[in-house]
Design an enzyme around this catalytic site. Structure first.
Site, short mmCIF file in Angstrom:
data_model
loop_
_atom_site.label_atom_id
_atom_site.label_comp_id
_atom_site.label_asym_id
_atom_site.label_seq_id
_atom_site.Cartn_x
_atom_site.Cartn_y
_atom_site.Cartn_z
N ARG A 35 0.83 -1.21 0.00
CA ARG A 35 0.00 0.00 0.00
C ARG A 35 0.86 1.26 0.00
NH1 ARG A 35 -4.68 -2.10 4.12
NH2 ARG A 35 -5.98 -3.00 2.50
N LYS A 198 -20.56 -17.93 -1.25
CA LYS A 198 -21.96 -17.63 -0.98
C LYS A 198 -22.61 -16.68 -1.98
CE LYS A 198 -21.66 -18.22 3.98
NZ LYS A 198 -21.72 -17.55 5.25
N GLY A 354 -10.77 -10.62 -3.03
CA GLY A 354 -9.68 -11.30 -2.34
C GLY A 354 -9.34 -12.67 -2.86
N GLY A 377 -13.64 -3.55 -0.40
CA GLY A 377 -14.97 -2.95 -0.29
C GLY A 377 -15.26 -1.90 -1.35
P1 AMP Z 1 -15.80 -15.76 -1.26
O1 AMP Z 1 -15.01 -15.20 -0.13
O2 AMP Z 1 -17.26 -15.71 -1.09
O3 AMP Z 1 -15.31 -15.26 -2.61
O4 AMP Z 1 -15.50 -17.33 -1.23
C1 AMP Z 1 -14.24 -17.87 -1.47
C2 AMP Z 1 -14.22 -19.26 -0.94
O5 AMP Z 1 -15.22 -20.04 -1.55
C3 AMP Z 1 -12.91 -19.99 -1.19
O6 AMP Z 1 -12.24 -20.14 0.01
C4 AMP Z 1 -13.35 -21.32 -1.77
O7 AMP Z 1 -12.70 -22.42 -1.18
C5 AMP Z 1 -14.83 -21.36 -1.44
N1 AMP Z 1 -15.57 -22.21 -2.37
C6 AMP Z 1 -15.54 -22.19 -3.71
N2 AMP Z 1 -16.32 -23.15 -4.22
C7 AMP Z 1 -16.87 -23.82 -3.19
C8 AMP Z 1 -17.75 -24.93 -3.08
N3 AMP Z 1 -18.22 -25.55 -4.17
N4 AMP Z 1 -18.09 -25.33 -1.83
C9 AMP Z 1 -17.61 -24.71 -0.74
N5 AMP Z 1 -16.77 -23.66 -0.78
C10 AMP Z 1 -16.40 -23.22 -1.99
#
Ligand code: AMP
Length: 396
Positions: A35, A198, A354, A377
């Protein structure tokens, strides 16, 4: 609008808002100076143009006024080294003593203000506090994209004191112009690849993207909320039951808007959430009881590759599977390869968020995509279609 290239800094004191919120170890040593290095071009530009940079930032999360561990004193020596000039540290960021230090600055001299968040007025966006900061300089340069989504005193409110002397630094300018290529005027066809765990955390982006994209690819854990909404059997895969209706709405909206919604058709299912799990490839709508879909399957990879390969603009936010485990990294790796290939063929490709940034780093392709946004963010809110206060303040 003034720009950092055309603005005349000669003899001027430039208040530069940066994001020096760097991590320190227990000996107060900087463990990652990304940064800080990111703001160097803007600070150097002011010095070279005959101005005096007055640098201000937040640092950590002090609760009630000054705290030694959050003092900018831990950053002074490294900043001086990065700039190749001496840096004076002010005892505070406002007040008579700081004003005197600012007034005494000669062209080329650098003053670093003490942590803005030692004053609670900063985060409150207090106008009087912003006015006190403004008294220190002749112009305001916003080079902190990471806080551009906050209407704090130094990130946005201060702009009103510099109606004709406010501008973006190089870093913010870069983020804004690259994100504009995705949200404002994308070359078509435009594809957004949404992945990650999610739906709930990405829903606003997905909804906003439906107005912009030609193709919307859904990967990662969020696949299964969509598949369940369509009546599939998803076994023990990740699913947010509260979002089933929302998933249906998105499917309907995509259809109404003519967006090609690509939801993973097959997956690598596992009998447990572990790298050494037993696995099999199956349809995402036909997963055995107790099994979980942890990566996209070969048919899906082929479809993703084709769609990405035909795109002129690609936004990638979130991994296709649990890429941290090698057994479930193939889908994310394939997306990375397809994005690199599209970049080579002239597409503009932006990776943000991230975990997708972690993925491109893991696969060693960070320098083969058009742009990587690490702003967190502020980037997500831009993709959600929100106007960021720190950007609007300079433009308005
Ligand atoms: P996010 O922070 O919402 O972008 O989620 C990233 C995380 O989603 C990573 O650590 C992945 O391991 C997890 N991820 C990706 N695909 C799956 C899946 N099919 N089931 C569970 N976790 C997942």
């Amino acid at each position: 609008m003034q720009t950092i290239e055309s603005y005349d800094f000669k003899g001027k004191k430039a208040l530069i808002r940066v994001d020096f919120n760097v991590p320190l170890n227990e000996n107060f040593e900087i463990t990652d100076d990304t940064r800080m290095t990111a703001a160097v071009p803007t600070i150097k530009k002011v010095i070279e143009a005959g101005g005096s940079p007055i640098i201000m930032s937040h640092f950590g999360r002090p609760k009630n006024g000054p705290e030694d561990k959050f003092s900018m004193k831990h950053l002074v020596a490294h900043l001086a080294e990065l700039l190749g000039v001496d840096v004076k540290l002010a005892p505070d960021c406002v007040g008579a003593e700081v004003k005197a230090l600012a007034e005494a600055l000669k062209p080329g001299e650098v003053l670093l203000l003490e942590n803005l968040r030692f004053h609670k007025e900063e985060e409150k966006g207090d106008e009087a506090f912003a006015g006190q900061l403004a008294e220190l300089g002749d112009c305001w340069v916003n080079d902190a994209f990471g806080t551009a989504h906050r209407a704090h005193a130094s990130t946005a409110v201060i702009a009103k004191f510099f109606p004709n002397d406010k501008l973006f630094g190089y870093l913010v300018n870069d983020e804004v112009s690259n994100l504009d290529k995705v949200v404002a005027n994308p070359a078509r066809p435009m594809t957004a690849i949404m992945g990650g765990a999610k739906v709930s955390t990405k829903i606003t982006i997905i909804e906003n993207m439906l107005d912009t994209v030609d193709n919307l690819i859904i990967g990662g854990g969020m696949i299964f909320t969509f598949v369940k909404a369509m009546g599939g059997n998803i076994g023990a895969s990740l699913c947010e039951d509260d979002y089933l209706e929302m998933a249906k709405t998105i499917i309907a909206k995509a259809e109404a808007k003519g967006v090609n919604l690509v939801i993973a058709e097959d997956c690598v299912a596992a009998d447990k959430f572990a790298n050494d799990a037993n696995t099999e490839v199956c349809l995402t709508k036909n997963i055995k009881d107790g099994w979980l879909g942890l990566d996209v399957g070969p048919k899906t990879i082929a479809t993703f590759k084709e769609v990405i390969g035909n795109s002129k603009t690609v936004l990638w936010n979130g991994p296709a599977g649990v890429f941290e485990m090698d057994a479930f990294a193939a889908g994310t790796k394939a997306i990375g390869d397809a994005v690199v290939e599209a970049t080579k063929n002239g597409a503009f490709t932006l990776v943000g968020g991230g975990d997708s940034v972690a993925a491109v780093n893991k696969f060693g392709i960070a320098d083969q995509v058009s742009y990587i946004s690490t702003a967190g963010g502020a980037m997500l809110e831009t993709l959600e279609g929100k106007v960021l206060p720190g950007i609007a303040a300079v433009r308005g």
